[in-house]
Write a protein that holds these residues in place. Sequence first.
Motif, mmCIF file in Angstrom:
data_model
loop_
_atom_site.group_PDB
_atom_site.id
_atom_site.type_symbol
_atom_site.label_atom_id
_atom_site.label_comp_id
_atom_site.label_asym_id
_atom_site.label_seq_id
_atom_site.Cartn_x
_atom_site.Cartn_y
_atom_site.Cartn_z
ATOM 1 N N PHE A 1 -0.469 1.487 -1.066
ATOM 2 C CA PHE A 1 0.535 0.659 -1.718
ATOM 3 C C PHE A 1 1.912 1.240 -1.424
ATOM 4 O O PHE A 1 2.203 2.384 -1.773
ATOM 5 N N TYR A 2 2.750 0.468 -0.763
ATOM 6 C CA TYR A 2 4.107 0.889 -0.415
ATOM 7 C C TYR A 2 5.095 0.047 -1.207
ATOM 8 O O TYR A 2 4.955 -1.182 -1.292
ATOM 9 N N TYR A 3 6.082 0.689 -1.791
ATOM 10 C CA TYR A 3 7.092 -0.034 -2.555
ATOM 11 C C TYR A 3 8.477 0.487 -2.184
ATOM 12 O O TYR A 3 8.661 1.638 -1.809
ATOM 13 N N ARG A 4 9.447 -0.385 -2.307
ATOM 14 C CA ARG A 4 10.824 -0.052 -1.937
ATOM 15 C C ARG A 4 11.545 0.588 -3.111
ATOM 16 O O ARG A 4 11.454 0.124 -4.250
ATOM 17 N N THR A 5 12.255 1.676 -2.803
ATOM 18 C CA THR A 5 13.026 2.394 -3.816
ATOM 19 C C THR A 5 14.211 3.053 -3.106
ATOM 20 O O THR A 5 14.578 2.636 -2.012
ATOM 21 N N THR A 6 14.805 4.071 -3.708
ATOM 22 C CA THR A 6 15.919 4.790 -3.094
ATOM 23 C C THR A 6 15.657 6.291 -3.155
ATOM 24 O O THR A 6 14.848 6.759 -3.945
ATOM 25 N N ARG A 7 16.337 7.006 -2.322
ATOM 26 C CA ARG A 7 16.278 8.468 -2.322
ATOM 27 C C ARG A 7 17.695 9.004 -2.161
ATOM 28 O O ARG A 7 18.592 8.312 -1.638
ATOM 29 N N GLN A 8 17.892 10.239 -2.585
ATOM 30 C CA GLN A 8 19.212 10.858 -2.466
ATOM 31 C C GLN A 8 19.280 11.653 -1.169
ATOM 32 O O GLN A 8 18.361 12.404 -0.842
ATOM 33 N N ALA A 9 20.339 11.457 -0.423
ATOM 34 C CA ALA A 9 20.487 12.120 0.877
ATOM 35 C C ALA A 9 21.894 12.705 0.994
ATOM 36 O O ALA A 9 22.847 12.247 0.349
ATOM 37 N N LYS A 10 22.007 13.728 1.830
ATOM 38 C CA LYS A 10 23.304 14.310 2.154
ATOM 39 C C LYS A 10 23.876 13.609 3.378
ATOM 40 O O LYS A 10 23.230 13.560 4.424
ATOM 41 N N VAL A 11 25.070 13.074 3.217
ATOM 42 C CA VAL A 11 25.721 12.333 4.288
ATOM 43 C C VAL A 11 27.035 13.025 4.626
ATOM 44 O O VAL A 11 27.862 13.282 3.744
ATOM 45 N N ILE A 12 27.199 13.349 5.907
ATOM 46 C CA ILE A 12 28.435 13.976 6.382
ATOM 47 C C ILE A 12 29.403 12.875 6.802
ATOM 48 O O ILE A 12 29.057 12.016 7.630
ATOM 49 N N VAL A 13 30.592 12.899 6.234
ATOM 50 C CA VAL A 13 31.594 11.870 6.489
ATOM 51 C C VAL A 13 32.793 12.502 7.167
ATOM 52 O O VAL A 13 33.315 13.533 6.713
ATOM 53 N N ASP A 14 33.195 11.892 8.278
ATOM 54 C CA ASP A 14 34.410 12.324 8.973
ATOM 55 C C ASP A 14 35.534 11.379 8.575
ATOM 56 O O ASP A 14 35.558 10.213 8.995
ATOM 57 N N LEU B 1 24.164 23.814 7.989
ATOM 58 C CA LEU B 1 25.136 22.900 7.396
ATOM 59 C C LEU B 1 26.401 23.641 7.000
ATOM 60 O O LEU B 1 27.522 23.170 7.271
ATOM 61 N N ASN B 2 26.272 24.805 6.380
ATOM 62 C CA ASN B 2 27.455 25.585 6.000
ATOM 63 C C ASN B 2 28.239 26.032 7.224
ATOM 64 O O ASN B 2 29.479 26.045 7.216
ATOM 65 N N MET B 3 27.527 26.363 8.298
ATOM 66 C CA MET B 3 28.202 26.779 9.516
ATOM 67 C C MET B 3 29.001 25.625 10.117
ATOM 68 O O MET B 3 30.129 25.808 10.581
ATOM 69 N N VAL B 4 28.429 24.436 10.088
ATOM 70 C CA VAL B 4 29.130 23.267 10.624
ATOM 71 C C VAL B 4 30.380 22.986 9.794
ATOM 72 O O VAL B 4 31.458 22.681 10.341
ATOM 73 N N LEU B 5 30.262 23.100 8.472
ATOM 74 C CA LEU B 5 31.411 22.829 7.614
ATOM 75 C C LEU B 5 32.500 23.881 7.780
ATOM 76 O O LEU B 5 33.701 23.575 7.638
ATOM 77 N N GLN B 6 32.116 25.114 8.072
ATOM 78 C CA GLN B 6 33.123 26.150 8.317
ATOM 79 C C GLN B 6 33.866 25.907 9.618
ATOM 80 O O GLN B 6 35.071 26.126 9.711
ATOM 81 N N GLN B 7 33.149 25.445 10.638
ATOM 82 C CA GLN B 7 33.777 25.178 11.925
ATOM 83 C C GLN B 7 34.630 23.917 11.887
ATOM 84 O O GLN B 7 35.629 23.812 12.598
ATOM 85 N N GLN B 8 34.203 22.928 11.071
ATOM 86 C CA GLN B 8 34.948 21.672 10.972
ATOM 87 C C GLN B 8 35.214 21.392 9.483
ATOM 88 O O GLN B 8 34.548 20.575 8.864
ATOM 89 N N PRO B 9 36.191 22.070 8.919
ATOM 90 C CA PRO B 9 36.417 21.988 7.466
ATOM 91 C C PRO B 9 36.862 20.616 6.972
ATOM 92 O O PRO B 9 36.849 20.376 5.758
ATOM 93 N N TRP B 10 37.284 19.737 7.861
ATOM 94 C CA TRP B 10 37.721 18.414 7.415
ATOM 95 C C TRP B 10 36.540 17.492 7.071
ATOM 96 O O TRP B 10 36.716 16.437 6.466
ATOM 97 N N LEU B 11 35.341 17.878 7.465
ATOM 98 C CA LEU B 11 34.163 17.067 7.158
ATOM 99 C C LEU B 11 33.839 17.137 5.669
ATOM 100 O O LEU B 11 33.997 18.174 5.036
ATOM 101 N N LYS B 12 33.381 16.046 5.132
ATOM 102 C CA LYS B 12 33.012 15.956 3.730
ATOM 103 C C LYS B 12 31.510 15.669 3.606
ATOM 104 O O LYS B 12 30.952 14.924 4.403
#
Length: 550
Positions: A242-255, A275-286
Amino acid sequence: MGSYNTGGYSLGYIDPTDAQAKDLKQMKDWFYTANYTGASAIWMAGAIDKRFKIGDSSLYSSAYGQNYQQYQRFFFNLVRRHGNMISGFQRKNRKSTITVPNQKDTDDLADDYNKVIRWCEDRDNFQEYFSESFENGCDVGINWLWAYMDYTNDPISGDLFTDSVSYNNVLWDQNFHKQDLTDCQGVWRRRWVTKNAAMVLVPDYADEIKKMKPSGAKDGRFPLQAELQNLQLSNLFAYDEFYYRTTRQAKVIVDPYTGQAVEWEEDETENPDMLNMVLQQQPWLKVQKMDIPTVKCVLSIGDHQIYHGFNLLSTRNKIVDQFPCVPHLCYHEPDVLSYSGRIQGYIRNVRDAQFLYNMRKVIELQILQSQINAGWIYPIDAVVDPKAFRQSSGGDAFLIPLKAGRQANEIQRIEPSAIPQSLIELSRNLAEDITKITGVNEELLGMAEDDKSGILSMLRQSAGLVTLQNIFDRSDLTQRLYGNLRLNAIRANFSKGKIKRILGKDADPRFFLNFSQKYGISLEEGNYSTTQRQMELKQLLDFKQLGINI
């Protein structure tokens, strides 16, 4: 893995004694009750469609009752050949699922995807299952292509296989409109398996399955399944997905500068602090947490709810947010009030013509049989044995003995009525009506009797195919949707080592990234057969000779 007494179930598996299992059962019961009315109407109509396709003469009892004479139950099946033409055309023009690059630097990525998709299609005989699904969908209006992972020969990555699932084995949300099922709230599939098969399907639950006893069909659901005719059903488990549609919480990187948003997916082979390394290299990412539509699964064996988690095509780090199935539709009218009218196959509209054609043929045969001996007028004491008048003809003459002193002219035969020419013409018209209703003309069936040129005949064939184009277009959409599902499952399940063995080289670094599939390539239908590919090569060579840069 834990047990009923100790608990400690692995991720996704649940103890059937806890409250969560009871809530899941209530959710399934509500879904079945809410959609059974519409599904039962479609199941019943589809069952009648299938009986017309196979030429089931017992359909006469629907009109004449159970006492209708057995020898008159003829069935002159004109329906099957029309279906064979439609499905035969699809088989003759099979297509491969291919990816084409959307950007200049994604040619190698598209080539890698194409090779892996073709390897999977050849391994699981996808083309045959697709054609089978297309044919069944044309018959009753809907069939299901189902993707599943098999870990028998590859316990690490598994093998991706395809199954064609009949309409009467699936219960779905009756109000869905979109063929990609993005507005479908749930899909429920039931199949019957032995205890050993159940342990193979759910290996982490094998110890608990050994303790279970199959109960057979006790809940009365999915009443038109063919397996319910099995007298040994008490030895089988009802295996429900039985498969049903719902939602899940995800981390989304926004430029914020480019407006691009990409979901961040963890990779076990990479540094957990990536992920922390990417954010340190590109601090403008949210990084934002968002609710993303997804599909969850509830697995049941008999009355036991054993698993509740993401789609079975998903893995620990990569989730497939889709149903594992795609519907193969023929005619879909989701806004019609009648449930049985929302989903139809080509047979639905020719059932009356086929039924009337059979009736006309039976009447013609009855008139023909009556010409052997329609009846006699005779004095009561003219013949020795009146039973002589009831003799049937097997090619021999009638023997009617007369009493002494009686003359042959004293008895008079009742001449049978001839078969009216209008009756024969009516049968011919009914046969033509079936052809007109399905949209299959004489050229497509190879029955054209007029003396026309080959080019004109081809043009008439093409015109006939236009009336069926909506069926083939929906089939093409089904193939693209299933190709997207297959690609997501490959990306989520296949290891880099397996992809390397398939390709014979390391895959493109972007192969396992979700945004590469979203932006870098597009899914289309390509040539499948050798003849089609040879024709495409010849066309490309002709273009090259004309000076076009190919």
